[in-house]
Design a protein around this motif. Sequence first.
Motif, mmCIF file in Angstrom:
data_model
loop_
_atom_site.group_PDB
_atom_site.id
_atom_site.type_symbol
_atom_site.label_atom_id
_atom_site.label_comp_id
_atom_site.label_asym_id
_atom_site.label_seq_id
_atom_site.Cartn_x
_atom_site.Cartn_y
_atom_site.Cartn_z
ATOM 1 N N THR A 70 0.857 -1.192 0.000
ATOM 2 C CA THR A 70 0.000 0.000 0.000
ATOM 3 C C THR A 70 0.885 1.231 0.000
ATOM 4 N N LEU A 71 0.805 2.005 -1.069
ATOM 5 C CA LEU A 71 1.643 3.193 -1.241
ATOM 6 C C LEU A 71 0.782 4.445 -1.130
ATOM 7 N N THR A 72 1.309 5.453 -0.459
ATOM 8 C CA THR A 72 0.617 6.736 -0.311
ATOM 9 C C THR A 72 1.639 7.864 -0.459
ATOM 10 N N VAL A 100 6.304 20.331 2.320
ATOM 11 C CA VAL A 100 6.776 19.047 2.841
ATOM 12 C C VAL A 100 6.018 17.955 2.105
ATOM 13 N N PHE A 101 6.748 17.000 1.533
ATOM 14 C CA PHE A 101 6.164 15.937 0.724
ATOM 15 C C PHE A 101 6.516 14.595 1.371
ATOM 16 N N ASN A 102 5.481 13.806 1.624
ATOM 17 C CA ASN A 102 5.633 12.563 2.381
ATOM 18 C C ASN A 102 5.234 11.363 1.551
ATOM 19 N N GLY A 103 5.974 10.276 1.742
ATOM 20 C CA GLY A 103 5.629 8.997 1.161
ATOM 21 C C GLY A 103 5.415 7.966 2.249
ATOM 22 N N SER A 104 4.603 6.981 1.945
ATOM 23 C CA SER A 104 4.339 5.906 2.897
ATOM 24 C C SER A 104 4.258 4.593 2.127
ATOM 25 N N LEU A 105 4.999 3.581 2.596
ATOM 26 C CA LEU A 105 5.011 2.271 1.952
ATOM 27 C C LEU A 105 4.740 1.208 3.018
ATOM 28 N N VAL A 106 3.634 0.545 2.896
ATOM 29 C CA VAL A 106 3.246 -0.498 3.847
ATOM 30 C C VAL A 106 3.319 -1.834 3.118
ATOM 31 N N SER A 112 10.262 -7.644 2.142
ATOM 32 C CA SER A 112 11.499 -7.061 2.660
ATOM 33 C C SER A 112 11.311 -5.580 2.910
ATOM 34 N N ALA A 113 12.375 -4.911 3.381
ATOM 35 C CA ALA A 113 12.300 -3.482 3.692
ATOM 36 C C ALA A 113 12.058 -2.673 2.420
ATOM 37 N N PRO A 114 11.194 -1.648 2.477
ATOM 38 C CA PRO A 114 10.907 -0.853 1.280
ATOM 39 C C PRO A 114 12.132 -0.060 0.826
ATOM 40 N N ARG A 115 12.214 0.158 -0.456
ATOM 41 C CA ARG A 115 13.234 1.030 -1.043
ATOM 42 C C ARG A 115 12.678 1.597 -2.349
ATOM 43 N N GLY A 116 13.219 2.746 -2.737
ATOM 44 C CA GLY A 116 12.757 3.356 -3.967
ATOM 45 C C GLY A 116 13.271 4.780 -4.105
ATOM 46 N N VAL A 117 12.506 5.611 -4.817
ATOM 47 C CA VAL A 117 12.882 7.001 -5.106
ATOM 48 C C VAL A 117 11.654 7.883 -4.900
ATOM 49 N N LEU A 118 11.856 9.006 -4.235
ATOM 50 C CA LEU A 118 10.819 10.036 -4.098
ATOM 51 C C LEU A 118 11.302 11.283 -4.822
ATOM 52 N N GLU A 119 10.630 11.620 -5.925
ATOM 53 C CA GLU A 119 10.987 12.804 -6.719
ATOM 54 C C GLU A 119 9.985 13.911 -6.451
ATOM 55 N N VAL A 120 10.496 15.131 -6.238
ATOM 56 C CA VAL A 120 9.659 16.301 -5.969
ATOM 57 C C VAL A 120 10.061 17.412 -6.923
ATOM 58 N N GLY A 121 9.097 18.124 -7.455
ATOM 59 C CA GLY A 121 9.378 19.236 -8.362
ATOM 60 C C GLY A 121 8.133 20.078 -8.587
ATOM 61 N N TYR A 122 8.208 20.914 -9.625
ATOM 62 C CA TYR A 122 7.111 21.835 -9.929
ATOM 63 C C TYR A 122 6.875 21.875 -11.431
ATOM 64 N N GLN A 123 5.640 22.176 -11.780
ATOM 65 C CA GLN A 123 5.239 22.349 -13.166
ATOM 66 C C GLN A 123 4.748 23.775 -13.358
ATOM 67 N N PHE A 192 15.738 6.183 -1.202
ATOM 68 C CA PHE A 192 15.482 5.897 0.210
ATOM 69 C C PHE A 192 15.388 4.396 0.438
ATOM 70 N N LYS A 193 15.558 4.035 1.704
ATOM 71 C CA LYS A 193 15.287 2.697 2.221
ATOM 72 C C LYS A 193 14.516 2.870 3.524
ATOM 73 N N GLY A 194 13.308 2.374 3.551
ATOM 74 C CA GLY A 194 12.468 2.551 4.727
ATOM 75 C C GLY A 194 11.035 2.804 4.339
ATOM 76 N N PRO A 195 10.112 2.782 5.297
ATOM 77 C CA PRO A 195 8.683 2.875 4.980
ATOM 78 C C PRO A 195 8.132 4.295 4.863
ATOM 79 N N ASP A 196 8.865 5.311 5.338
ATOM 80 C CA ASP A 196 8.280 6.663 5.397
ATOM 81 C C ASP A 196 9.262 7.713 4.880
ATOM 82 N N PRO A 197 9.538 7.774 3.596
ATOM 83 C CA PRO A 197 10.426 8.812 3.063
ATOM 84 C C PRO A 197 9.718 10.159 3.031
#
Length: 243
Positions: A70-72, A100-106, A112-123, A192-197
């Motif tokens: 479950t990703l948020t 402030v921009f938050n991610g959540s991975l359940v 295994s432990a979550p990992r990935g990329v959180l990209e933030v920007g503007y249009q 990141f590595k973890g559930p709450d980047p």
Amino acid sequence: MSIRSATFGTCAVALVLWAPVAVADPADPPAIQPAAADAPPPDEVPPPPVDDGRVPSAPPQTVKTPDGWTLTVSSKDEVQLPIAPLTTAVSSREYSAGGVFNGSLVPPDSASAPRGVLEVGYQIGCGIDMSTSNGVTLTGSVGLNSGLGLSGPLGALPTGVAPIFSIPVSGGIGVALKPGIVNIVPVVKKEFKGPDPWVMVSNFHIKIDGCVGQSFLRSYAVLTRSTDQSDVVLGYYGVTKQV
């Protein structure tokens, strides 16, 4: 007998003429209504509110993956404020942005432990684009025409031949405009590595040139979850602000 009656009648008329006339008392002046105690004086009217740049956040985006994750992704405390650009051109725009921009991975229990990329920007959306066109151009031409004409005294037959020259001059102004475009300005890509980047952006300046007409600004955040077998991408787009 008649003389007494006449005398009595004269005295009665005199009494009526000298009777005092009753004068009515003047009406009381209208009561003066006191001014409202809560009304500020004219010189103390509060100034209009100043735009502090606060932008409401869009609803969080959530997705459930086929393998049980479950990703948020969401945002809070967003600020988007137009500021004066370094140039004096009306086609240059600059903004100060943050949030402030938050991610959540359940993951499921066995993951295994979550990992990935959180990209933030503007249009940035621009109504009319002049950055990729010729802009304002000046066109013109100058020529020389020659010929022969008859000459002579006015009103008489021509007696000679004379050359005639003319210099035609023409000019114009052309404005090349293109339909609006959307510029994407990436700010950060956080591995990141973890559930709450999470990513915090503060007082980040965004600049665009060659923009005519209205412009629009909104934030975005893209959360990517990576495993050895799959990737899941979830996008978030903030509230659009006209600036």
